[in-house]
Design a protein around this motif. Structure first.
Motif, PDB file in Angstrom:
ATOM      1  N   THR A  22       0.992  -1.293   0.026  1.00 31.80           N
ATOM      2  CA  THR A  22      -0.165   0.527   0.048  1.00 31.80           C
ATOM      3  C   THR A  22       0.828   1.277  -0.289  1.00 31.80           C
ATOM      4  N   ASP A  23       0.043   2.673   0.014  1.00 33.89           N
ATOM      5  CA  ASP A  23       0.678   3.651  -0.471  1.00 33.89           C
ATOM      6  C   ASP A  23       1.829   3.991   0.633  1.00 33.89           C
ATOM      7  N   ASP A  24       1.111   3.487   1.970  1.00 32.13           N
ATOM      8  CA  ASP A  24       1.453   3.347   3.160  1.00 32.13           C
ATOM      9  C   ASP A  24       2.264   2.112   3.913  1.00 32.13           C
ATOM     10  N   GLY A  25       2.837   1.640   2.578  1.00 30.44           N
ATOM     11  CA  GLY A  25       4.425   0.945   3.441  1.00 30.44           C
ATOM     12  C   GLY A  25       4.038  -0.395   3.729  1.00 30.44           C
ATOM     13  N   LYS A  26       2.338  -0.006   3.687  1.00 31.46           N
ATOM     14  CA  LYS A  26       1.686  -1.915   4.305  1.00 31.46           C
ATOM     15  C   LYS A  26       1.812  -2.491   3.320  1.00 31.46           C
ATOM     16  N   HIS A  27       1.756  -4.232   3.976  1.00 29.13           N
ATOM     17  CA  HIS A  27       1.219  -5.461   3.173  1.00 29.13           C
ATOM     18  C   HIS A  27       0.411  -5.636   3.383  1.00 29.13           C
ATOM     19  N   GLN A  28      -0.596  -5.745   2.000  1.00 31.08           N
ATOM     20  CA  GLN A  28      -2.560  -5.789   1.783  1.00 31.08           C
ATOM     21  C   GLN A  28      -3.100  -6.764   1.304  1.00 31.08           C
ATOM     22  N   MET A  29      -3.246  -7.872   1.899  1.00 32.77           N
ATOM     23  CA  MET A  29      -3.881  -9.061   1.619  1.00 32.77           C
ATOM     24  C   MET A  29      -4.700  -9.203   0.636  1.00 32.77           C
ATOM     25  N   ARG A  30      -4.953  -9.587  -0.413  1.00 36.36           N
ATOM     26  CA  ARG A  30      -6.508  -9.257  -0.963  1.00 36.36           C
ATOM     27  C   ARG A  30      -6.743 -11.132  -2.017  1.00 36.36           C
ATOM     28  N   PHE A  31      -7.662 -11.745  -0.720  1.00 37.46           N
ATOM     29  CA  PHE A  31      -7.726 -12.508  -0.984  1.00 37.46           C
ATOM     30  C   PHE A  31      -9.328 -13.328  -1.517  1.00 37.46           C
ATOM     31  N   MET A  32      -9.604 -13.831  -2.571  1.00 40.79           N
ATOM     32  CA  MET A  32     -10.542 -13.871  -2.926  1.00 40.79           C
ATOM     33  C   MET A  32     -11.234 -15.655  -2.767  1.00 40.79           C
ATOM     34  N   LYS A  33     -12.830 -16.140  -2.241  1.00 38.51           N
ATOM     35  CA  LYS A  33     -12.850 -17.053  -2.882  1.00 38.51           C
ATOM     36  C   LYS A  33     -14.456 -18.365  -3.631  1.00 38.51           C
ATOM     37  N   ALA A  34     -14.105 -18.923  -4.211  1.00 35.74           N
ATOM     38  CA  ALA A  34     -14.983 -18.861  -5.480  1.00 35.74           C
ATOM     39  C   ALA A  34     -16.000 -19.134  -4.761  1.00 35.74           C
ATOM     40  N   THR A  35     -18.011 -18.618  -4.916  1.00 35.32           N
ATOM     41  CA  THR A  35     -18.843 -19.325  -4.316  1.00 35.32           C
ATOM     42  C   THR A  35     -19.750 -19.690  -5.395  1.00 35.32           C
ATOM     43  N   PRO A  36     -19.474 -21.746  -4.964  1.00 36.67           N
ATOM     44  CA  PRO A  36     -20.361 -21.966  -6.408  1.00 36.67           C
ATOM     45  C   PRO A  36     -21.435 -22.240  -6.435  1.00 36.67           C
ATOM     46  N   ALA A  37     -22.410 -22.195  -7.279  1.00 36.25           N
ATOM     47  CA  ALA A  37     -23.941 -22.605  -7.422  1.00 36.25           C
ATOM     48  C   ALA A  37     -24.342 -24.114  -7.290  1.00 36.25           C
ATOM     49  N   GLY A  38     -24.422 -23.819  -5.467  1.00 32.26           N
ATOM     50  CA  GLY A  38     -25.026 -25.143  -4.590  1.00 32.26           C
ATOM     51  C   GLY A  38     -26.657 -25.731  -5.429  1.00 32.26           C
ATOM     52  N   GLY A  39     -26.759 -26.066  -4.887  1.00 26.39           N
ATOM     53  CA  GLY A  39     -28.645 -26.888  -4.994  1.00 26.39           C
ATOM     54  C   GLY A  39     -29.295 -25.954  -4.632  1.00 26.39           C
TER      55      GLY A  39
END
Ligand code: HEC
Length: 194
Positions: free
Chosen positions: A132-149
């Motif tokens: 980030t601009d202020d020197g931090k580590h930004q974790m960007r996490f995404m988890k898929a959500t499948p279409a269940g029944g």
């Protein structure tokens, strides 16, 4: 002499300089991934239990109300509890607030590609770290959500006419129907700075 050296070391370790450097060195991607995964799991769990409870007690029409009214406050509460930004996004979003930004769109497109190549969306995720601009580590996490029944009642190809007219009323720009079982419906996004 030795005693003096110990004191010097001790005062260095207690100094703000030492603390901030140890802090910076402490960022560990694996640990951060474990943490955001746990946040995602807890959030998905609270959404799921609300949804399942409402489906059981009054079917999709009743549950629609939960998704419509409760999804955002549940998201806000989970975010507050975990000191992270949490959202849900989709390439075919129902709520106009759930449009992905550029990097989220790229990940969602990649998820669709991976699914087309045979990967199981149930275990699909992506974790990227940016500075980030202020020197931090930004974790960007995404988890898929499948279409269940259970999801297809409100996101599938055959939607009950009464439910459909409610959806039309609540979400005039709804893109989130027409899914089939196992497709990537969208993703949960967790963003956390370290
Ligand atoms: C009872 C109807 C209903 C069911 C069942 C349902 N949803 Fe939804 N879904 C909605 C509504 C309504 C919204 C919009 C929520 C809002 O306004 O914040 C939504 C939004 C979403 C979003 C956010 C992106 C967007 O399109 O706005 C995702 C992702 C999502 N649903 C996935 C699922 C998954 C996965 C399941 C099955 C586990 C599921 N839904 C089951 C009604 C439903």
């Amino acid at each position: 002499m030795r005693y003096f050296a110990k004191i010097t070391l001790l005062s260095f370790l207690l100094s703000p300089f030492a603390q901030s450097t140890t802090f910076a060195q402490e960022f560990n991607k694996e640990t951060a991934v474990q943490e955001v995964k746990a946040i995602t799991k807890a959030f998905a769990g609270s959404l799921q239990s609300e949804l399942q409870g409402a489906m059981k007690s009054g079917g999709p029409l009743n549950a629609l109300n939960v998704c419509n009214v409760e999804a955002m406050p549940i998201t806000a509460k989970s975010a507050e509890n975990s000191n992270a930004l949490i959202s849900r996004v989709s390439l075919k979003n129902r709520n106009p607030a759930n449009v992905p930004n550029d990097w989220q769109r790229a990940v969602l497109e990649d998820f669709d590609k991976r699914a087309a190549d045979g990967e199981d969306p149930a275990t699909m995720a992506s974790a990227t770290v940016v500075k980030t601009d202020d020197g931090k580590h930004q974790m960007r996490f995404m988890k898929a959500t499948p279409a269940g029944g259970v999801c297809l009642a409100c996101h599938g190809q055959q939607i009950d006419p009464e439910l459909q007219s409610k959806l039309d009323e609540l979400y005039p720009e709804d893109k989130a129907t027409g899914y089939s079982l196992g497709e990537v419906r969208g993703a949960i996004v967790v963003i956390k700075d370290y």
